[in-house]
Design a protein around this motif. Structure first.
Motif, PDB file in Angstrom:
ATOM      1  N   TYR A  27       3.528   6.416  -6.354  1.00  0.00           N
ATOM      2  CA  TYR A  27       4.785   7.159  -6.162  1.00  0.00           C
ATOM      3  C   TYR A  27       6.236   6.486  -6.639  1.00  0.00           C
ATOM      4  O   TYR A  27       7.021   7.401  -6.501  1.00  0.00           O
ATOM      5  N   ILE A  28       6.184   5.338  -7.035  1.00  0.00           N
ATOM      6  CA  ILE A  28       7.454   4.815  -7.189  1.00  0.00           C
ATOM      7  C   ILE A  28       7.757   4.509  -8.671  1.00  0.00           C
ATOM      8  O   ILE A  28       8.967   4.434  -9.114  1.00  0.00           O
ATOM      9  N   ILE A  51      13.041  -2.244  -9.762  1.00  0.00           N
ATOM     10  CA  ILE A  51      11.955  -2.826 -10.430  1.00  0.00           C
ATOM     11  C   ILE A  51      10.779  -2.660  -9.501  1.00  0.00           C
ATOM     12  O   ILE A  51      10.927  -3.497  -8.103  1.00  0.00           O
ATOM     13  N   GLU A  52       9.767  -2.085  -9.750  1.00  0.00           N
ATOM     14  CA  GLU A  52       8.443  -2.193  -8.983  1.00  0.00           C
ATOM     15  C   GLU A  52       7.665  -3.390  -9.091  1.00  0.00           C
ATOM     16  O   GLU A  52       7.546  -3.652 -10.404  1.00  0.00           O
ATOM     17  N   VAL A  53       7.068  -4.026  -8.121  1.00  0.00           N
ATOM     18  CA  VAL A  53       6.467  -5.426  -8.339  1.00  0.00           C
ATOM     19  C   VAL A  53       5.410  -5.248  -7.667  1.00  0.00           C
ATOM     20  O   VAL A  53       5.105  -4.986  -6.465  1.00  0.00           O
ATOM     21  N   HIS A  54       4.190  -6.003  -7.926  1.00  0.00           N
ATOM     22  CA  HIS A  54       3.100  -5.964  -7.566  1.00  0.00           C
ATOM     23  C   HIS A  54       2.554  -7.673  -7.833  1.00  0.00           C
ATOM     24  O   HIS A  54       2.464  -7.926  -9.089  1.00  0.00           O
ATOM     25  N   LEU A  55       1.996  -8.133  -7.058  1.00  0.00           N
ATOM     26  CA  LEU A  55       1.313  -9.759  -7.200  1.00  0.00           C
ATOM     27  C   LEU A  55       0.047  -9.623  -8.214  1.00  0.00           C
ATOM     28  O   LEU A  55      -0.068 -10.253  -9.076  1.00  0.00           O
ATOM     29  N   ALA A 103       0.786  -1.223  -0.128  1.00  0.00           N
ATOM     30  CA  ALA A 103      -0.080  -0.080  -0.082  1.00  0.00           C
ATOM     31  C   ALA A 103       0.868   1.226  -0.010  1.00  0.00           C
ATOM     32  O   ALA A 103       0.504   2.203  -0.531  1.00  0.00           O
ATOM     33  N   TYR A 104       2.007   1.212   0.532  1.00  0.00           N
ATOM     34  CA  TYR A 104       2.743   2.419   0.719  1.00  0.00           C
ATOM     35  C   TYR A 104       3.236   2.794  -0.960  1.00  0.00           C
ATOM     36  O   TYR A 104       3.435   4.064  -1.355  1.00  0.00           O
ATOM     37  N   THR A 105       3.015   2.020  -1.829  1.00  0.00           N
ATOM     38  CA  THR A 105       3.171   2.288  -3.420  1.00  0.00           C
ATOM     39  C   THR A 105       2.216   3.480  -3.795  1.00  0.00           C
ATOM     40  O   THR A 105       2.800   4.539  -4.458  1.00  0.00           O
ATOM     41  N   HIS A 106       0.974   3.619  -2.991  1.00  0.00           N
ATOM     42  CA  HIS A 106       0.139   4.676  -3.533  1.00  0.00           C
ATOM     43  C   HIS A 106       0.054   5.717  -2.388  1.00  0.00           C
ATOM     44  O   HIS A 106      -0.785   6.787  -2.603  1.00  0.00           O
ATOM     45  N   THR A 107       1.107   5.552  -1.376  1.00  0.00           N
ATOM     46  CA  THR A 107       0.764   6.849  -0.399  1.00  0.00           C
ATOM     47  C   THR A 107       2.316   7.452  -0.022  1.00  0.00           C
ATOM     48  O   THR A 107       2.204   8.331   0.320  1.00  0.00           O
TER      49      THR A 107
END
Length: 152
Positions: free
Chosen positions: A117-118, A99-103, A79-83
């Protein structure tokens, strides 16, 4: 001599993989993800420093430390990705490929998850491939580092 190290960081709630919303995130645990990362990185000639924290400041400390100890960062900031502008600024200061990763595919989810934000400080974003997103990120980061070695 030890292999160069890729730092793999995991943000809040990722310690609950396998039990938190398995219909969305799958049944693999964070330990399973770590094992897959280590296996793929090892085949590519890299070591992995794999960490998870629910605390923003801890993640920032680890990012800052990476500048002197890692060749790049794979980050699932949760969730820190968005905040978190603070995590973004730490990544930018680290001066390492990220490299930004999301499942999950964040673009198929709630609108607030569509902003990161990343992303603008990352070399790339991999999302939607479940735990394989991490393996793909390891491969991408190794490719970036290997290409930089050839150019040097």
């Amino acid at each position: 001599m030890t292999d160069p190290t890729i730092l793999v960081l995991n943000g809040p709630n990722l310690n609950l993989l396998g039990v938190r919303e398995p219909s969305l995130y799958g049944s693999a645990t964070l330990g399973d993800v770590e094992e897959a990362c280590r296996e793929r990185a090892g085949l590519l000639g890299y070591d992995v420093d794999f960490r998870q924290s629910n605390h923003e400041g801890t993640l920032i400390d680890w990012i800052q430390e990476a500048r002197g100890s890692a060749i790049g960062i794979v980050l699932n900031a949760g969730a820190y990705t968005h905040t978190s502008v603070a995590i973004r600024d730490a990544l930018k200061s680290a001066d390492l490929p990220v490299i930004e990763v999301h499942l999950s595919n964040v673009f198929k989810r709630e609108p607030f998850r569509h902003h990161s934000y990343i992303s603008d400080v990352a070399a790339g974003v991999i999302c939607g491939f479940g735990t394989n997103s991490y393996v793909l990120a390891i491969e991408a980061l190794a490719g970036i580092v290997d290409a930089a070695k050839e150019d040097a």
